[in-house]
Structures are given as structure tokens and as C-alpha cells.
Motif scaffolding. Structure first.
Motif, PDB file in Angstrom:
ATOM      1  N   UNK A  41       6.754  20.090  67.081  1.00 21.68           N
ATOM      2  CA  UNK A  41       6.385  20.324  68.477  1.00 21.68           C
ATOM      3  C   UNK A  41       5.978  21.785  68.687  1.00 21.68           C
ATOM      4  N   UNK A  42       4.689  22.081  68.800  1.00 20.10           N
ATOM      5  CA  UNK A  42       4.285  23.479  68.989  1.00 20.10           C
ATOM      6  C   UNK A  42       4.736  24.075  70.315  1.00 20.10           C
ATOM      7  N   UNK A  43       4.968  23.221  71.334  1.00 17.83           N
ATOM      8  CA  UNK A  43       5.396  23.756  72.633  1.00 17.83           C
ATOM      9  C   UNK A  43       6.762  24.416  72.569  1.00 17.83           C
ATOM     10  N   UNK A  44       7.555  24.097  71.531  1.00 17.50           N
ATOM     11  CA  UNK A  44       8.863  24.736  71.386  1.00 17.50           C
ATOM     12  C   UNK A  44       8.698  26.246  71.248  1.00 17.50           C
ATOM     13  N   UNK A  45       7.582  26.684  70.690  1.00 13.45           N
ATOM     14  CA  UNK A  45       7.323  28.117  70.550  1.00 13.45           C
ATOM     15  C   UNK A  45       7.403  28.808  71.906  1.00 13.45           C
ATOM     16  N   UNK A  46       6.710  28.248  72.891  1.00 14.74           N
ATOM     17  CA  UNK A  46       6.703  28.842  74.230  1.00 14.74           C
ATOM     18  C   UNK A  46       8.041  28.651  74.926  1.00 14.74           C
ATOM     19  N   UNK A  47       8.579  27.429  74.874  1.00 17.36           N
ATOM     20  CA  UNK A  47       9.827  27.145  75.581  1.00 17.36           C
ATOM     21  C   UNK A  47      10.975  28.005  75.056  1.00 17.36           C
ATOM     22  N   UNK A  48      11.137  28.033  73.739  1.00 12.57           N
ATOM     23  CA  UNK A  48      12.257  28.764  73.150  1.00 12.57           C
ATOM     24  C   UNK A  48      12.101  30.262  73.350  1.00 12.57           C
ATOM     25  N   UNK A  49      10.884  30.763  73.152  1.00 13.55           N
ATOM     26  CA  UNK A  49      10.666  32.192  73.339  1.00 13.55           C
ATOM     27  C   UNK A  49      10.940  32.630  74.759  1.00 13.55           C
ATOM     28  N   UNK A  69      -5.855  31.550  79.471  1.00 11.55           N
ATOM     29  CA  UNK A  69      -7.094  32.232  79.048  1.00 11.55           C
ATOM     30  C   UNK A  69      -7.490  31.826  77.624  1.00 11.55           C
ATOM     31  N   UNK A  70      -6.489  31.704  76.744  1.00  9.45           N
ATOM     32  CA  UNK A  70      -6.753  31.411  75.334  1.00  9.45           C
ATOM     33  C   UNK A  70      -6.620  29.929  75.006  1.00  9.45           C
ATOM     34  N   UNK A  71      -6.743  29.086  76.014  1.00  8.85           N
ATOM     35  CA  UNK A  71      -6.538  27.651  75.793  1.00  8.85           C
ATOM     36  C   UNK A  71      -7.462  27.113  74.698  1.00  8.85           C
ATOM     37  N   UNK A  72      -8.732  27.526  74.699  1.00  4.89           N
ATOM     38  CA  UNK A  72      -9.663  27.010  73.698  1.00  4.89           C
ATOM     39  C   UNK A  72      -9.218  27.395  72.287  1.00  4.89           C
ATOM     40  N   UNK A  73      -8.729  28.620  72.119  1.00  2.00           N
ATOM     41  CA  UNK A  73      -8.245  29.074  70.811  1.00  2.00           C
ATOM     42  C   UNK A  73      -7.026  28.274  70.374  1.00  2.00           C
ATOM     43  N   UNK A  74      -6.124  28.036  71.321  1.00  2.00           N
ATOM     44  CA  UNK A  74      -4.901  27.285  71.021  1.00  2.00           C
ATOM     45  C   UNK A  74      -5.239  25.850  70.631  1.00  2.00           C
ATOM     46  N   UNK A  75      -6.130  25.228  71.376  1.00  2.00           N
ATOM     47  CA  UNK A  75      -6.496  23.840  71.089  1.00  2.00           C
ATOM     48  C   UNK A  75      -7.238  23.725  69.757  1.00  2.00           C
ATOM     49  N   UNK A 135       8.818  27.554  62.848  1.00  2.00           N
ATOM     50  CA  UNK A 135       8.228  26.255  63.085  1.00  2.00           C
ATOM     51  C   UNK A 135       7.917  25.546  61.790  1.00  2.00           C
ATOM     52  N   UNK A 136       7.665  24.254  61.890  1.00  2.00           N
ATOM     53  CA  UNK A 136       7.335  23.475  60.709  1.00  2.00           C
ATOM     54  C   UNK A 136       5.924  23.777  60.231  1.00  2.00           C
ATOM     55  N   UNK A 137       5.664  23.478  58.962  1.00  2.00           N
ATOM     56  CA  UNK A 137       4.340  23.721  58.402  1.00  2.00           C
ATOM     57  C   UNK A 137       3.285  22.899  59.127  1.00  2.00           C
ATOM     58  N   UNK A 138       3.670  21.764  59.693  1.00  2.00           N
ATOM     59  CA  UNK A 138       2.698  20.893  60.352  1.00  2.00           C
ATOM     60  C   UNK A 138       2.145  21.503  61.637  1.00  2.00           C
ATOM     61  N   UNK A 139       2.916  22.382  62.283  1.00  2.00           N
ATOM     62  CA  UNK A 139       2.456  23.002  63.535  1.00  2.00           C
ATOM     63  C   UNK A 139       2.221  24.500  63.375  1.00  2.00           C
ATOM     64  N   UNK A 140       2.010  24.951  62.143  1.00  2.00           N
ATOM     65  CA  UNK A 140       1.964  26.380  61.831  1.00  2.00           C
ATOM     66  C   UNK A 140       0.891  27.108  62.622  1.00  2.00           C
ATOM     67  N   UNK A 141      -0.343  26.594  62.625  1.00  2.00           N
ATOM     68  CA  UNK A 141      -1.437  27.297  63.298  1.00  2.00           C
ATOM     69  C   UNK A 141      -1.279  27.272  64.819  1.00  2.00           C
ATOM     70  N   UNK A 142      -0.820  26.146  65.344  1.00  2.00           N
ATOM     71  CA  UNK A 142      -0.603  26.037  66.792  1.00  2.00           C
ATOM     72  C   UNK A 142       0.443  27.034  67.247  1.00  2.00           C
ATOM     73  N   UNK A 198      -0.759  30.645  67.382  1.00  2.00           N
ATOM     74  CA  UNK A 198      -1.656  30.915  68.513  1.00  2.00           C
ATOM     75  C   UNK A 198      -0.869  31.078  69.810  1.00  2.00           C
ATOM     76  N   UNK A 199       0.146  30.253  69.993  1.00  2.00           N
ATOM     77  CA  UNK A 199       0.987  30.351  71.189  1.00  2.00           C
ATOM     78  C   UNK A 199       1.812  31.633  71.148  1.00  2.00           C
TER      79      UNK A 199
END
Length: 413
Positions: A121-129, A36-42, A143-150, A153-154
Motif C-alpha cells: 500500500x503506497x498510501x501508507x507512506x503518507x499516512x504513517x509519515x 501538484x505532483x500527481x502526474x509524477x506519482x501516478x 515499503x515493499x519492493x512492489x510499491x518502491x517507486x510509488x 514519489x510520495x
């Protein structure tokens, strides 16, 4: 940070006896929220990617950082796959009866609170959680500063799932700062709140974690992965498997970094394999014997055999059969993933028995070194150590066990 640890510990106590249905509901609702929130995540991810490009990050790093509609959908499916897995908590993994009548069960239990430190890798947020939750653990994600916003959102989608299932919101927390001091505090254990640390990132991050951690670590070292093409390999298969192992995604830890070719078939195999790689944009760095057969290659240095490129670069060396391959791998491997291409069962048997790496493949791409491909739904990382977890760290690997002893009044003499 200490408050994060205290809240995670409280959540872990609740999760330890939470039902499978509640955990699965949290995961399925989170998956729906991701879609549902794909646009926000992207949009959040684009902010991270733009910043990364402005810093001059390599294409391989940007690839690891970048999300797409397909990758967000893969995250959502991963959560649903984890929900479909058998809940490991409470599983009896051994049962025996003593001569005195005591009945003893060894039963899977959650680890408690897991700290996950990852980089791009922002996907680690979902996988690890998701994996931590299914195994009954609370998790603190840094997460690293480089993927902070992603990552944030996840994480919001994961939180929505927890609340919908009436599970504690603090079961999956994300460190709300990019301050590197937060990493040091996690490595110190947050006053005993963290039971285990899992690093997911480059060599320097893992080295720091292993050096400074005061709690157990599931080590995930670099993926210095090898492929050995034996004299009994099918050439067409070797070309396909090697090209996929290197070029499908060059920036993941399962990407091949060194190709070893049996000297006995060098004249027939080196040129077509290297040509196929070069045609796909791969730079070849080879020893002198291989360069004589593929002159377009650059000369490999000693450092090349020790390098995880995470880029479209491959080192190539000729070896004297399986003995030479085993010797090279023993000297240079990071014990992550190695593959052998051959139709000779005796060679496969030696490779499997004598190579000391977490994942070994026969006639298959090294890019299958992935928990999702192993049917685990997802993974937090590939553990290259030998204590507790090794290979893809999935749901079962995020549990411990205890012994439950039932008696009928026995006393010990």
C-alpha cells in the motif's frame, strides 16, 4: 541503515519540542505537493503496477497497490485532516494533588522513533509519515519492493513539507533499498535508535516482525472479520451492510471474510443475502445447512473459517443464535473487527460485552474499521494487541506520557 537510525534519533529530539504550527505547515505543504505532483506519482505507481501484473499478482493485491487521482487526492486530504487535529503533545491527560501538596500531571509525549514496515500500500507512506510527525515522532519507512517507486514519489512530497516548515528532513526517512536485510536490521532496533515497530502487511510479514523484533511491536494481525446476522435483523439492511462489508473493497483488512446467520431466520435470509453477494461477483463457500438453501455455494472447509481471503470470497455458516455466533467468533477471530446486524438491544449488549476484538460494530459495515472514518485523519494500521494501542493507530496512539510533579520543598519521611 545505522546512519538512518542515528539521523532519525537526532530529528526526534528536535521534533519533541517543535511547535504545532510548524508541524501543521509541513503537512499542508506536503498535501499541496501531492496534488501538484500527481502526474509524477501516478506514473511511478504505474511502473509498480505494471511490474506487479507481470509477476502474476492477484487482482486484490493489485487493487491495494494501485493509485488513482481520487486516491492521491484522498491522501492529500488526509494530510490536511491530520493537520487540523489537536496536537496531542503536551496535553495533560490527568491531574491530581496529593495530601502532601504535590501536584502531579500526566502529560502526553512523543514515542521517539517509529519504524514502519509495510508491503503493497503506497498510501501508507503518507499516512504513517504524517501521523508520526503530528505526534512529534521521527519515522523510518520501509515499503515493499512492489510499491518502491510509488512510495519514493510520495516521500518526496513529505520531504518538501518538512523543509518548508524548517523541520529536520530526517524526520521522515524512507529506506532506499529493497534488500530484505534492511527489515532485519530495523527489527534489531538499529542500535537502539528505534523505539517501536509497526508492521503493515500480510500474515507472513507480521509473523516475522513479531518473531524477530527486539523492540516493542504494535501488532496488526490479519483481518479475519465476521458479521453476525441475528434473527431480529432487518433483512434489507442486512443485505446492504453485508454486501458493502465484503465487496466495497475486498483487499483491505476491514473486509468481511465470514458471515454468520442465525439458524432461526435461515429460510428467509440465506438466499437473498447470498444472492446479492453472488450478483456482485462474490464466491460463496458455505456449510451444508447454508448450501441447502443456496446450492450455488461451494462447500466450505475447516480452513475457510480461518482464512483472510482479501478477495471476492465469503464463508457462510448457520449458527444457533447469539450463543453460536459468539462461540464461532471466539474460535476463529483474529480480534480485528466484528459486526452484528440486529434490532435487539440485548443481543447488541452481549455482542459488545463478550466479543474480544479491537473494533465492534452494530448495524454498520466492517469497512468502517478505518482511522479516517473514526475522525483520526488517517491510520498507520489496526492494532489487534492489547498493550498500549488497540484499534486504529492514529495520532494519540503514537504518543506515550510522563509524570510531571511540582512541589514546594516537600521531602519524604
Amino acid at each position: 541503515m545505522r546512519d538512518l537510525g542515528r539521523r532519525a534519533r537526532q530529528a526526534a529530539r528536535i521534533l519533541a519540542h517543535s511547535g504545532t504550527d510548524a508541524k501543521n505547515k509541513a503537512l499542508t505543504v506536503a498535501a499541496q505537493a501531492l496534488r501538484r505532483d500527481m502526474a509524477t506519482i501516478l506514473a511511478a505507481n504505474q511502473s509498480d503496477v505494471t511490474a506487479g501484473q507481470g509477476k502474476g499478482m492477484t487482482p486484490a493485491f493489485i487493487d491495494r497497490l494501485t493509485l488513482s487521482a481520487e486516491r492521491v487526492e484522498a491522501m492529500a486530504r488526509g494530510l490536511e485532516d491530520i493537520a487540523a487535529l489537536t496536537d496531542p503533545v503536551g496535553t495533560v491527560i490527568a491531574h491530581f494533588e496529593r495530601p502532601n501538596g504535590l501536584l502531579i500531571d500526566r502529560v502526553r509525549t512523543p514515542l521517539g522513533v517509529i519504524g514502519v514496515i509495510f508491503e503493497s500500500r503506497p498510501n501508507v507512506t503518507a499516512d504513517a509519515g504524517a501521523l508520526a510527525l503530528k505526534a512529534g515522532n521521527a519515522v523510518i519507512l520501509r515499503g515493499g519492493s512492489d510499491s518502491f517507486h510509488s512510495a519514493r514519489a510520495i516521500h518526496a512530497c513529505l520531504t518538501e513539507g518538512l523543509l518548508a516548515a524548517s523541520l529536520p528532513e530526517d524526520a521522515i526517512q524512507i529506506v532506499p533499498t529493497t534488500d530484505r536485510e534492511a527489515v532485519g536490521q530495523m527489527l534489531a532496533g538499529l542500535d537502539g535508535a528505534i523505539d517501536v515497530i509497526i508492521p503493515r502487511g500480510g500474515k507472513s510479514l507480521v509473523a516475522r516482525v513479531e518473531s524477530e523484533a527486539r523492540v516493542p511491536v504494535f501488532a496488526h494481525l490479519e483481518g479475519l472479520c465476521h458479521i453476525y446476522v441475528d434473527r431480529d435483523a432487518d433483512l434489507a439492511m442486512a443485505i446492504d451492510v453485508v454486501a458493502n462489508s465484503k465487496m466495497r473493497r475486498t483487499g483491505i483488512c476491514g473486509a468481511a471474510e465470514t458471515l454468520l446467520i442465525d439458524r432461526a431466520v435461515a429460510s428467509s435470509h440465506v438466499e437473498p443475502i447470498c444472492r446479492a453477494l453472488a450478483d456482485r461477483g462474490c464466491e460463496i463457500r458455505a456449510d451444508e445447512a447454508a448450501r441447502a438453501l443456496f446450492p450455488a455455494a461451494r462447500t466450505a472447509s475447516e480452513e475457510d473459517w480461518r482464512t483472510e481471503y482479501l478477495d471476492a470470497i465469503l464463508s457462510v455458516r448457520l449458527v444457533d443464535g447469539i450463543d453460536g455466533a459468539l462461540s464461532h467468533i471466539a474460535d476463529y477471530s483474529s480480534n480485528h473487527t466484528e459486526a452484528v446486524i440486529t434490532n435487539n438491544p440485548a443481543v447488541v449488549e452481549r455482542f459488545f460485552n463478550e466479543v474480544d476484538s479491537a473494533i465492534l460494530l452494530h448495524n454498520a459495515s466492517t469497512q468502517f474499521a478505518d482511522g479516517g472514518e473514526f475522525g483520526m485523519g488517517a491510520e498507520i494500521g489496526i492494532a489487534t494487541g492489547k498493550m498500549h494501542a488497540r484499534g486504529p493507530v492514529g495520532v494519540e496512539q503514537l504518543t506515550s506520557f510522563n509524570y510531571r510533579v511540582r512541589g514546594s520543598g516537600q521531602t519524604r519521611a
